[in-house]
Motif scaffolding. Structure first.
Motif, PDB file in Angstrom:
ATOM      1  N   LEU A  37     -11.172  -9.732   0.335  1.00 17.16           N
ATOM      2  CA  LEU A  37     -11.173  -8.053   0.593  1.00 17.16           C
ATOM      3  C   LEU A  37      -9.818  -7.694   1.454  1.00 17.16           C
ATOM      4  CD1 LEU A  37     -12.789  -5.478  -0.315  1.00 17.16           C
ATOM      5  CD2 LEU A  37     -14.070  -5.689   1.565  1.00 17.16           C
ATOM      6  N   SER A  38      -9.709  -8.311   2.749  1.00 14.63           N
ATOM      7  CA  SER A  38      -8.238  -7.937   3.636  1.00 14.63           C
ATOM      8  C   SER A  38      -7.062  -7.715   2.890  1.00 14.63           C
ATOM      9  CB  SER A  38      -8.359  -8.140   4.724  1.00 14.63           C
ATOM     10  OG  SER A  38      -8.796  -9.848   5.236  1.00 14.63           O
ATOM     11  N   GLY A  39      -7.246  -9.210   2.062  1.00  9.04           N
ATOM     12  CA  GLY A  39      -5.838  -9.452   1.595  1.00  9.04           C
ATOM     13  C   GLY A  39      -5.374  -8.504   0.809  1.00  9.04           C
ATOM     14  N   SER A  40      -6.501  -7.312  -0.432  1.00  6.84           N
ATOM     15  CA  SER A  40      -5.831  -7.154  -1.434  1.00  6.84           C
ATOM     16  C   SER A  40      -5.496  -5.620  -0.709  1.00  6.84           C
ATOM     17  CB  SER A  40      -7.625  -6.678  -2.628  1.00  6.84           C
ATOM     18  OG  SER A  40      -8.250  -6.163  -1.822  1.00  6.84           O
ATOM     19  N   ILE A  41      -5.644  -5.143   0.565  1.00  7.22           N
ATOM     20  CA  ILE A  41      -5.802  -3.924   1.273  1.00  7.22           C
ATOM     21  C   ILE A  41      -4.042  -3.475   0.438  1.00  7.22           C
ATOM     22  CG2 ILE A  41      -5.020  -1.973   2.848  1.00  7.22           C
ATOM     23  CD1 ILE A  41      -6.932  -4.163   4.097  1.00  7.22           C
ATOM     24  N   SER A  42      -3.735  -2.410   0.122  1.00  6.05           N
ATOM     25  CA  SER A  42      -2.330  -1.811  -0.852  1.00  6.05           C
ATOM     26  C   SER A  42      -1.882  -1.157  -0.567  1.00  6.05           C
ATOM     27  CB  SER A  42      -2.386  -2.475  -2.166  1.00  6.05           C
ATOM     28  OG  SER A  42      -2.823  -1.895  -2.919  1.00  6.05           O
ATOM     29  N   SER A  43      -1.080  -0.128  -1.106  1.00 10.17           N
ATOM     30  CA  SER A  43      -1.112   1.013  -0.723  1.00 10.17           C
ATOM     31  C   SER A  43      -0.015   1.790  -1.712  1.00 10.17           C
ATOM     32  CB  SER A  43      -0.318   2.037   0.462  1.00 10.17           C
ATOM     33  OG  SER A  43       0.835   1.494   0.872  1.00 10.17           O
ATOM     34  N   GLN A  44       0.245   2.627  -2.016  1.00  4.62           N
ATOM     35  CA  GLN A  44       1.751   3.299  -2.926  1.00  4.62           C
ATOM     36  C   GLN A  44       1.419   5.379  -2.604  1.00  4.62           C
ATOM     37  OE1 GLN A  44       0.287   2.460  -7.063  1.00  4.62           O
ATOM     38  NE2 GLN A  44      -1.118   3.243  -6.967  1.00  4.62           N
ATOM     39  N   SER A  45       2.364   5.482  -3.403  1.00  2.00           N
ATOM     40  CA  SER A  45       2.804   7.019  -2.703  1.00  2.00           C
ATOM     41  C   SER A  45       3.664   7.443  -3.717  1.00  2.00           C
ATOM     42  CB  SER A  45       3.161   7.295  -1.601  1.00  2.00           C
ATOM     43  OG  SER A  45       4.346   6.868  -1.220  1.00  2.00           O
ATOM     44  N   GLY A  46       4.042   8.814  -3.712  1.00  2.00           N
ATOM     45  CA  GLY A  46       4.613   9.824  -5.188  1.00  2.00           C
ATOM     46  C   GLY A  46       5.091  10.430  -4.494  1.00  2.00           C
ATOM     47  N   ALA A  47       5.648  11.501  -4.984  1.00  2.00           N
ATOM     48  CA  ALA A  47       5.772  13.142  -4.480  1.00  2.00           C
ATOM     49  C   ALA A  47       4.939  14.051  -4.187  1.00  2.00           C
ATOM     50  CB  ALA A  47       7.056  13.541  -5.614  1.00  2.00           C
ATOM     51  N   ASP A  48       3.845  13.243  -4.272  1.00  2.00           N
ATOM     52  CA  ASP A  48       2.798  14.651  -3.978  1.00  2.00           C
ATOM     53  C   ASP A  48       1.374  13.496  -3.675  1.00  2.00           C
ATOM     54  OD1 ASP A  48       2.123  13.615  -6.830  1.00  2.00           O
ATOM     55  OD2 ASP A  48       1.814  15.714  -7.100  1.00  2.00           O
ATOM     56  N   PHE A  49       1.365  12.157  -3.534  1.00  2.00           N
ATOM     57  CA  PHE A  49       0.339  11.815  -3.326  1.00  2.00           C
ATOM     58  C   PHE A  49       0.705  10.479  -2.006  1.00  2.00           C
ATOM     59  CE2 PHE A  49       2.192   9.402  -6.579  1.00  2.00           C
ATOM     60  CZ  PHE A  49       0.882   8.146  -7.112  1.00  2.00           C
ATOM     61  N   ALA A  50      -0.853   9.998  -1.377  1.00  2.00           N
ATOM     62  CA  ALA A  50      -0.356   8.720  -0.789  1.00  2.00           C
ATOM     63  C   ALA A  50      -1.598   8.474  -0.915  1.00  2.00           C
ATOM     64  CB  ALA A  50      -0.298   9.040   1.182  1.00  2.00           C
ATOM     65  N   GLU A  51      -2.071   7.227  -1.334  1.00  2.00           N
ATOM     66  CA  GLU A  51      -3.448   6.456  -1.050  1.00  2.00           C
ATOM     67  C   GLU A  51      -2.884   4.836  -0.658  1.00  2.00           C
ATOM     68  OE1 GLU A  51      -4.296   6.913  -5.527  1.00  2.00           O
ATOM     69  OE2 GLU A  51      -3.052   5.151  -6.398  1.00  2.00           O
TER      70      GLU A  51
END
Length: 163
Positions: free
Chosen positions: A76-90
């Motif tokens: 579960l903790s190993g699957s943490i990831s993020s992504q972003s763009g011009a109008d979002f951060a997740e």
């Protein structure tokens, strides 16, 4: 009633253009926010705390055999990831069982009369349902919110101070 302000100062106009530029391309700040969220979520698994600072209820496995709650194999903790763009951060996790740990709930047997699972002591149990406590790991803590505001302030200040 109305008024108009005319600014002939080139330095003021340049600073205003830089400020507008900060808001035109928000991808850099969005990336910082997403990375902060990912990092804060990883820290929650190490400290076993929710975004509001409360401690997670320890799992029976962690109590009996040691280790940390929600980190037996680290999937579960190993699957943490993020992504972003011009109008979002997740940021988040990609495991099917992630929601039951985040929100808690009851797991019921669907296709059989009972759930069967291995206990921390090596034995087995058979039950009709298991109630899982919520152990929130996703979210924005008060410290995270302060850090995000500080990031935005630094960007704005940098735009004002740039030559």
């Amino acid at each position: 009633m109305g008024f108009t302000i005319h600014v002939d100062d080139a330095a003021v106009l340049a600073a205003l253009r830089r400020l507008v530029g900060v808001f035109d391309d928000r991808s850099a700040i969005a990336k910082e926010v997403a990375e902060l969220g990912e990092s804060a979520t990883r820290l929650r698994f190490r400290t076993e705390t929710a975004p509001d600072g409360t401690r997670w209820k320890p799992s029976l496995r962690a109590q009996v055999s040691g280790g940390r709650t929600l980190t037996e194999a680290g999937h579960l903790s190993g699957s943490i990831s993020s992504q972003s763009g011009a109008d979002f951060a997740e940021w988040g996790v990609n495991r099917i069982y992630a929601a039951i740990h985040q929100f808690g709930g009851t797991i019921r047997a669907r296709n059989a009369g009972a759930l069967r699972f291995r206990l921390a002591n090596g034995g087995f149990a058979m039950v009709r349902a298991v109630k899982m406590p919520a152990r929130p790991y996703l979210g924005i803590s008060p410290d995270d919110a302060s850090d995000i505001v500080a990031m935005i302030q630094r960007r704005l200040q940098g735009a004002l101070n740039a030559p």
